[in-house]
Design an enzyme around this catalytic site. Sequence first.
Site, short mmCIF file in Angstrom:
data_model
loop_
_atom_site.label_atom_id
_atom_site.label_comp_id
_atom_site.label_asym_id
_atom_site.label_seq_id
_atom_site.Cartn_x
_atom_site.Cartn_y
_atom_site.Cartn_z
N ARG A 15 -7.63 7.03 13.12
CA ARG A 15 -8.25 5.88 13.81
C ARG A 15 -7.15 4.90 14.23
NH1 ARG A 15 -9.01 1.79 9.62
NH2 ARG A 15 -8.54 2.74 7.63
N ASP A 62 -1.76 13.28 2.49
CA ASP A 62 -1.37 11.93 2.07
C ASP A 62 0.14 11.79 2.31
OD1 ASP A 62 -0.55 9.68 0.72
OD2 ASP A 62 -1.64 10.13 -1.13
N VAL A 63 0.52 10.90 3.21
CA VAL A 63 1.94 10.82 3.57
C VAL A 63 2.81 10.15 2.51
CG1 VAL A 63 1.66 10.94 6.08
CG2 VAL A 63 1.59 8.72 4.94
N ASN A 89 3.35 6.53 11.85
CA ASN A 89 2.39 5.44 12.11
C ASN A 89 1.63 5.00 10.87
OD1 ASN A 89 0.30 3.90 13.89
ND2 ASN A 89 -0.92 5.38 12.72
N SER A 141 6.48 -3.56 12.59
CA SER A 141 5.55 -4.67 12.82
C SER A 141 6.34 -5.95 13.03
CB SER A 141 4.65 -4.85 11.59
OG SER A 141 3.93 -6.06 11.67
N TYR A 154 4.27 -5.77 2.64
CA TYR A 154 4.12 -5.16 3.98
C TYR A 154 5.34 -5.47 4.86
CZ TYR A 154 1.82 -4.25 8.51
OH TYR A 154 1.48 -3.77 9.77
N ALA A 157 8.30 -3.44 3.81
CA ALA A 157 8.18 -2.05 4.28
C ALA A 157 8.52 -1.96 5.77
CB ALA A 157 6.76 -1.54 4.04
N ILE A 187 -2.72 -6.49 16.96
CA ILE A 187 -3.40 -5.45 17.75
C ILE A 187 -4.82 -5.32 17.22
CG2 ILE A 187 -3.30 -3.02 18.49
CD1 ILE A 187 -0.80 -4.64 19.36
P1 NAP Z 1 -5.61 1.22 10.52
O1 NAP Z 1 -6.69 1.05 11.53
O2 NAP Z 1 -5.81 0.72 9.13
O3 NAP Z 1 -5.17 2.76 10.48
C1 NAP Z 1 -4.23 3.22 9.55
C2 NAP Z 1 -4.38 4.71 9.47
O4 NAP Z 1 -3.46 5.22 8.48
C3 NAP Z 1 -5.77 5.09 9.03
O5 NAP Z 1 -6.21 6.16 9.82
C4 NAP Z 1 -5.56 5.48 7.58
O6 NAP Z 1 -6.45 6.45 7.08
C5 NAP Z 1 -4.18 6.09 7.64
N1 NAP Z 1 -3.60 6.19 6.32
C6 NAP Z 1 -3.65 5.27 5.33
N2 NAP Z 1 -3.04 5.74 4.24
C7 NAP Z 1 -2.60 6.98 4.54
C8 NAP Z 1 -1.92 7.99 3.82
N3 NAP Z 1 -1.55 7.81 2.54
N4 NAP Z 1 -1.65 9.17 4.43
C9 NAP Z 1 -2.03 9.37 5.71
N5 NAP Z 1 -2.69 8.46 6.45
C10 NAP Z 1 -2.97 7.28 5.87
O7 NAP Z 1 -4.28 0.53 10.99
P2 NAP Z 1 -3.70 0.28 12.46
O8 NAP Z 1 -3.93 -1.14 12.76
O9 NAP Z 1 -4.12 1.34 13.39
O10 NAP Z 1 -2.15 0.42 12.11
C11 NAP Z 1 -1.39 1.58 12.40
C12 NAP Z 1 0.07 1.24 12.15
O11 NAP Z 1 0.44 0.13 12.96
C13 NAP Z 1 0.34 0.81 10.70
O12 NAP Z 1 1.59 1.28 10.29
C14 NAP Z 1 0.35 -0.71 10.81
O13 NAP Z 1 1.11 -1.29 9.79
C15 NAP Z 1 0.99 -0.89 12.16
N6 NAP Z 1 0.73 -2.19 12.76
C16 NAP Z 1 -0.54 -2.62 13.04
C17 NAP Z 1 -0.73 -3.87 13.61
C18 NAP Z 1 -2.09 -4.40 13.96
O14 NAP Z 1 -2.18 -5.57 14.37
N7 NAP Z 1 -3.15 -3.64 13.83
C19 NAP Z 1 0.37 -4.68 13.89
C20 NAP Z 1 1.64 -4.21 13.59
C21 NAP Z 1 1.81 -2.97 13.03
P3 NAP Z 1 -7.90 6.03 6.50
O15 NAP Z 1 -8.79 6.01 7.67
O16 NAP Z 1 -8.24 7.12 5.55
O17 NAP Z 1 -7.74 4.72 5.79
#
Ligand code: NAP
Length: 247
Positions: A15, A62-63, A89, A141, A154, A157, A187
């Site tokens: 997602r 699980d990564v 990601n 990020s 966070y 990381a 985002i």
């Molecule tokens: P998200 O909607 O929470 O999606 C994160 C995805 O990672 C989910 O599909 C989740 O799976 C999966 N995940 C979690 N733990 C995992 C594991 N151990 N092994 C494999 N997959 C795992 O987050 P997002 O907003 O799309 O973020 C994606 C990336 O962008 C992340 O690294 C986040 O830190 C970065 N980011 C996001 C934003 C923002 O504003 N959204 C800003 C900067 C950076 P589940 O569905 O099972 O939980």
Amino acid sequence: MDLTNKVALVTGSGRGIGQAIGMKLSEVGATVVINDVDEAAANQAAELIKSQQHQSLAIAADVSSADDINRMVETIKRTYGKIDILVNNAGISRDKLVMVMSDEDWDKVLNISLKSAFLCSRAVLRYMVKQRWGRIINISSLAGVVGNAGQANYASAKAGLIGFTKSLAKEIASRNITVNAVAPGFIDTDMTQKLDDKYKDELKKRIPSGTFGSPRDVAEAVAFFASDEAGYITGQVLNIDGGIGGL
Ligand code: NAP
């Protein structure tokens, strides 16, 4: 951009931003392996790509587990014979002030959001080095660039991912493998949905563009870094943040 015949692995792509990256890479020709810890989410995202007549494979893993990653990379190698593009990601947040943050909150975020990039990169590099072509793109990020109160785990990381990107880029540039990072600001995904509405409105006022970005905004930049056109760009961090930059 044309990624025909390239095989891409996008971690945490069931997602959110990862899913959008998977979709975009498939639209420009790549075969995309969707990884997620949640098997149903991985299957659903892969089915969506297939429904657009593109190639995709779902692998639940699980990564933060080296065993899971090695199994996943072996499956990709067995299925497609190669792996060209890795997008690190997967990432989670567990926000707390440092004074009340548990060891578990620290370790979990660092393992899933940082160590995973090391483990996945190490696992795919031996194939990329042999084929003398590879692209690794790390999703950092804005928090990793400027820090954020309540997100020390966070932000550490995500800052770590930047150091990792720049170091690995130098190690393997001579093998025609590039390593870059993107640093998204705010985002619109589940991760930011959980912020309260008042805080979101305040944030939007501080973002010069006045809006949160979309997962697609991040995916476009990732596709560029994955392309042949970006072959001489390595060790870079690109902010995707509507201009908020230094916060
Ligand atoms: P998200 O909607 O929470 O999606 C994160 C995805 O990672 C989910 O599909 C989740 O799976 C999966 N995940 C979690 N733990 C995992 C594991 N151990 N092994 C494999 N997959 C795992 O987050 P997002 O907003 O799309 O973020 C994606 C990336 O962008 C992340 O690294 C986040 O830190 C970065 N980011 C996001 C934003 C923002 O504003 N959204 C800003 C900067 C950076 P589940 O569905 O099972 O939980």
